[in-house]
Write a protein that holds these residues in place. Sequence first.
Motif, PDB file in Angstrom:
ATOM      1  N   ALA A   3      57.394   0.956   4.670  1.00 56.45           N
ATOM      2  CA  ALA A   3      56.105   1.172   3.997  1.00 56.45           C
ATOM      3  C   ALA A   3      55.980   2.586   3.450  1.00 56.45           C
ATOM      4  O   ALA A   3      55.441   2.786   2.361  1.00 56.45           O
ATOM      5  CB  ALA A   3      54.957   0.859   4.940  1.00 56.45           C
ATOM      6  N   LYS A   4      56.477   3.582   4.180  1.00 55.77           N
ATOM      7  CA  LYS A   4      56.343   4.978   3.734  1.00 55.77           C
ATOM      8  C   LYS A   4      57.068   5.236   2.417  1.00 55.77           C
ATOM      9  O   LYS A   4      56.698   6.119   1.669  1.00 55.77           O
ATOM     10  CB  LYS A   4      56.859   5.930   4.804  1.00 55.77           C
ATOM     11  N   LYS A   5      58.108   4.472   2.130  1.00 53.51           N
ATOM     12  CA  LYS A   5      58.900   4.683   0.915  1.00 53.51           C
ATOM     13  C   LYS A   5      58.380   3.886  -0.279  1.00 53.51           C
ATOM     14  O   LYS A   5      58.858   4.048  -1.387  1.00 53.51           O
ATOM     15  CB  LYS A   5      60.361   4.328   1.174  1.00 53.51           C
ATOM     16  N   MET A   6      57.406   3.014  -0.053  1.00 55.17           N
ATOM     17  CA  MET A   6      56.871   2.177  -1.126  1.00 55.17           C
ATOM     18  C   MET A   6      55.900   2.962  -2.001  1.00 55.17           C
ATOM     19  O   MET A   6      55.175   3.817  -1.500  1.00 55.17           O
ATOM     20  CB  MET A   6      56.117   0.983  -0.544  1.00 55.17           C
ATOM     21  N   THR A   7      55.884   2.642  -3.283  1.00 59.03           N
ATOM     22  CA  THR A   7      54.838   3.198  -4.145  1.00 59.03           C
ATOM     23  C   THR A   7      53.521   2.516  -3.778  1.00 59.03           C
ATOM     24  O   THR A   7      53.512   1.444  -3.150  1.00 59.03           O
ATOM     25  CB  THR A   7      55.130   2.925  -5.635  1.00 59.03           C
ATOM     26  N   ASP A   8      52.408   3.129  -4.165  1.00 57.07           N
ATOM     27  CA  ASP A   8      51.107   2.513  -3.907  1.00 57.07           C
ATOM     28  C   ASP A   8      51.032   1.117  -4.519  1.00 57.07           C
ATOM     29  O   ASP A   8      50.537   0.182  -3.896  1.00 57.07           O
ATOM     30  CB  ASP A   8      49.968   3.369  -4.467  1.00 57.07           C
ATOM     31  N   GLN A   9      51.538   0.975  -5.746  1.00 57.09           N
ATOM     32  CA  GLN A   9      51.480  -0.319  -6.425  1.00 57.09           C
ATOM     33  C   GLN A   9      52.296  -1.373  -5.674  1.00 57.09           C
ATOM     34  O   GLN A   9      51.861  -2.506  -5.510  1.00 57.09           O
ATOM     35  CB  GLN A   9      51.990  -0.203  -7.874  1.00 57.09           C
ATOM     36  N   SER A  13      50.932  -4.720  -3.724  1.00 55.25           N
ATOM     37  CA  SER A  13      51.402  -6.078  -4.035  1.00 55.25           C
ATOM     38  C   SER A  13      51.923  -6.775  -2.785  1.00 55.25           C
ATOM     39  O   SER A  13      51.702  -7.976  -2.602  1.00 55.25           O
ATOM     40  CB  SER A  13      52.472  -6.052  -5.128  1.00 55.25           C
ATOM     41  N   GLN A  14      52.587  -6.034  -1.909  1.00 56.24           N
ATOM     42  CA  GLN A  14      53.094  -6.624  -0.670  1.00 56.24           C
ATOM     43  C   GLN A  14      51.951  -7.030   0.266  1.00 56.24           C
ATOM     44  O   GLN A  14      52.010  -8.078   0.914  1.00 56.24           O
ATOM     45  CB  GLN A  14      54.042  -5.648   0.034  1.00 56.24           C
ATOM     46  N   LEU A  15      50.914  -6.205   0.338  1.00 54.64           N
ATOM     47  CA  LEU A  15      49.738  -6.559   1.140  1.00 54.64           C
ATOM     48  C   LEU A  15      49.071  -7.820   0.601  1.00 54.64           C
ATOM     49  O   LEU A  15      48.696  -8.710   1.365  1.00 54.64           O
ATOM     50  CB  LEU A  15      48.740  -5.396   1.166  1.00 54.64           C
ATOM     51  N   ALA A  16      48.930  -7.891  -0.700  1.00 51.06           N
ATOM     52  CA  ALA A  16      48.323  -9.080  -1.318  1.00 51.06           C
ATOM     53  C   ALA A  16      49.155 -10.321  -1.012  1.00 51.06           C
ATOM     54  O   ALA A  16      48.597 -11.374  -0.674  1.00 51.06           O
ATOM     55  CB  ALA A  16      48.169  -8.875  -2.814  1.00 51.06           C
ATOM     56  N   PHE A  45      41.297  -4.151  -6.132  1.00 54.18           N
ATOM     57  CA  PHE A  45      42.018  -4.084  -4.870  1.00 54.18           C
ATOM     58  C   PHE A  45      42.886  -2.840  -4.881  1.00 54.18           C
ATOM     59  O   PHE A  45      43.972  -2.835  -5.445  1.00 54.18           O
ATOM     60  CB  PHE A  45      42.870  -5.360  -4.732  1.00 54.18           C
ATOM     61  N   THR A  46      42.376  -1.756  -4.335  1.00 54.51           N
ATOM     62  CA  THR A  46      43.114  -0.491  -4.294  1.00 54.51           C
ATOM     63  C   THR A  46      43.098   0.061  -2.869  1.00 54.51           C
ATOM     64  O   THR A  46      42.511   1.102  -2.594  1.00 54.51           O
ATOM     65  CB  THR A  46      42.516   0.533  -5.282  1.00 54.51           C
ATOM     66  N   PRO A  47      43.752  -0.619  -1.923  1.00 56.80           N
ATOM     67  CA  PRO A  47      43.687  -0.206  -0.523  1.00 56.80           C
ATOM     68  C   PRO A  47      44.373   1.118  -0.219  1.00 56.80           C
ATOM     69  O   PRO A  47      44.073   1.737   0.798  1.00 56.80           O
ATOM     70  CB  PRO A  47      44.377  -1.358   0.217  1.00 56.80           C
ATOM     71  N   CYS A  48      45.272   1.577  -1.079  1.00 57.71           N
ATOM     72  CA  CYS A  48      45.974   2.832  -0.809  1.00 57.71           C
ATOM     73  C   CYS A  48      45.137   4.058  -1.139  1.00 57.71           C
ATOM     74  O   CYS A  48      45.516   5.172  -0.805  1.00 57.71           O
ATOM     75  CB  CYS A  48      47.292   2.878  -1.578  1.00 57.71           C
ATOM     76  N   SER A  49      43.987   3.850  -1.786  1.00 58.90           N
ATOM     77  CA  SER A  49      43.153   5.002  -2.138  1.00 58.90           C
ATOM     78  C   SER A  49      41.669   4.818  -1.835  1.00 58.90           C
ATOM     79  O   SER A  49      40.924   5.775  -1.906  1.00 58.90           O
ATOM     80  CB  SER A  49      43.328   5.335  -3.627  1.00 58.90           C
ATOM     81  N   GLU A  50      41.243   3.630  -1.494  1.00 58.73           N
ATOM     82  CA  GLU A  50      39.819   3.370  -1.260  1.00 58.73           C
ATOM     83  C   GLU A  50      39.582   2.905   0.171  1.00 58.73           C
ATOM     84  O   GLU A  50      40.098   1.871   0.584  1.00 58.73           O
ATOM     85  CB  GLU A  50      39.311   2.291  -2.232  1.00 58.73           C
ATOM     86  N   TYR A  51      38.770   3.674   0.912  1.00 57.83           N
ATOM     87  CA  TYR A  51      38.474   3.311   2.293  1.00 57.83           C
ATOM     88  C   TYR A  51      37.828   1.937   2.400  1.00 57.83           C
ATOM     89  O   TYR A  51      38.164   1.154   3.276  1.00 57.83           O
ATOM     90  CB  TYR A  51      37.553   4.354   2.950  1.00 57.83           C
ATOM     91  N   ARG A  99      45.914   5.405   2.499  1.00 61.11           N
ATOM     92  CA  ARG A  99      47.333   5.084   2.370  1.00 61.11           C
ATOM     93  C   ARG A  99      47.973   4.860   3.736  1.00 61.11           C
ATOM     94  O   ARG A  99      48.706   3.891   3.958  1.00 61.11           O
ATOM     95  CB  ARG A  99      48.063   6.200   1.596  1.00 61.11           C
ATOM     96  N   GLN A 100      47.698   5.763   4.691  1.00 64.98           N
ATOM     97  CA  GLN A 100      48.263   5.620   6.035  1.00 64.98           C
ATOM     98  C   GLN A 100      47.752   4.336   6.703  1.00 64.98           C
ATOM     99  O   GLN A 100      48.509   3.627   7.365  1.00 64.98           O
ATOM    100  CB  GLN A 100      47.903   6.834   6.891  1.00 64.98           C
ATOM    101  N   ARG A 101      46.480   4.030   6.500  1.00 69.71           N
ATOM    102  CA  ARG A 101      45.914   2.805   7.066  1.00 69.71           C
ATOM    103  C   ARG A 101      46.551   1.575   6.427  1.00 69.71           C
ATOM    104  O   ARG A 101      46.845   0.595   7.113  1.00 69.71           O
ATOM    105  CB  ARG A 101      44.400   2.799   6.873  1.00 69.71           C
ATOM    106  N   ALA A 102      46.782   1.626   5.111  1.00 67.03           N
ATOM    107  CA  ALA A 102      47.418   0.507   4.415  1.00 67.03           C
ATOM    108  C   ALA A 102      48.849   0.302   4.928  1.00 67.03           C
ATOM    109  O   ALA A 102      49.294  -0.836   5.101  1.00 67.03           O
ATOM    110  CB  ALA A 102      47.411   0.750   2.907  1.00 67.03           C
ATOM    111  N   GLU A 103      49.565   1.391   5.191  1.00 67.16           N
ATOM    112  CA  GLU A 103      50.912   1.283   5.746  1.00 67.16           C
ATOM    113  C   GLU A 103      50.867   0.603   7.114  1.00 67.16           C
ATOM    114  O   GLU A 103      51.687  -0.277   7.407  1.00 67.16           O
ATOM    115  CB  GLU A 103      51.544   2.670   5.891  1.00 67.16           C
TER     116      GLU A 103
END
Length: 116
Positions: A3-9, A13-16, A45-51, A99-103
């Motif tokens: 997860a740490k190496k993935m781009t936000d996009q 997409s993987q979370l979705a 749907f922007t979980p890497c930047s929106e709480y 981002r950390q929470r999404a990971e």
Amino acid sequence: MRAKKMTDQYLTSQLADLLGFEYFEQEAPPHNFVIKREDGSSDWFTPCSEYNHVKELENKALEADQIGYLANLTYATGHSYHEGLTYDTAESMLRATPRQRAEAVYMTLKEALGHE
């Protein structure tokens, strides 16, 4: 891929995919994803930047595996899985970025759903 190496996009997409959301990426920046929910509504749907977006996902991860989510959030905030709960790890988890929470959500759901 970790997860740490993935781009936000890519992480989005993987979370979705893990959650079974139907989604598509906007062509224009900021390349947010739009998801369609079961009730027919749609939402950004922007979980890497929106709480507020990652909170919905955190709830799903906690339903799937509470202990696993806490362990993964500990790791996502830069601590060892085996470090134990200290004031430093607790503070890091409380201050975790979206981002950390999404990971942590991704790692937890991947493990809980058997997608390892």
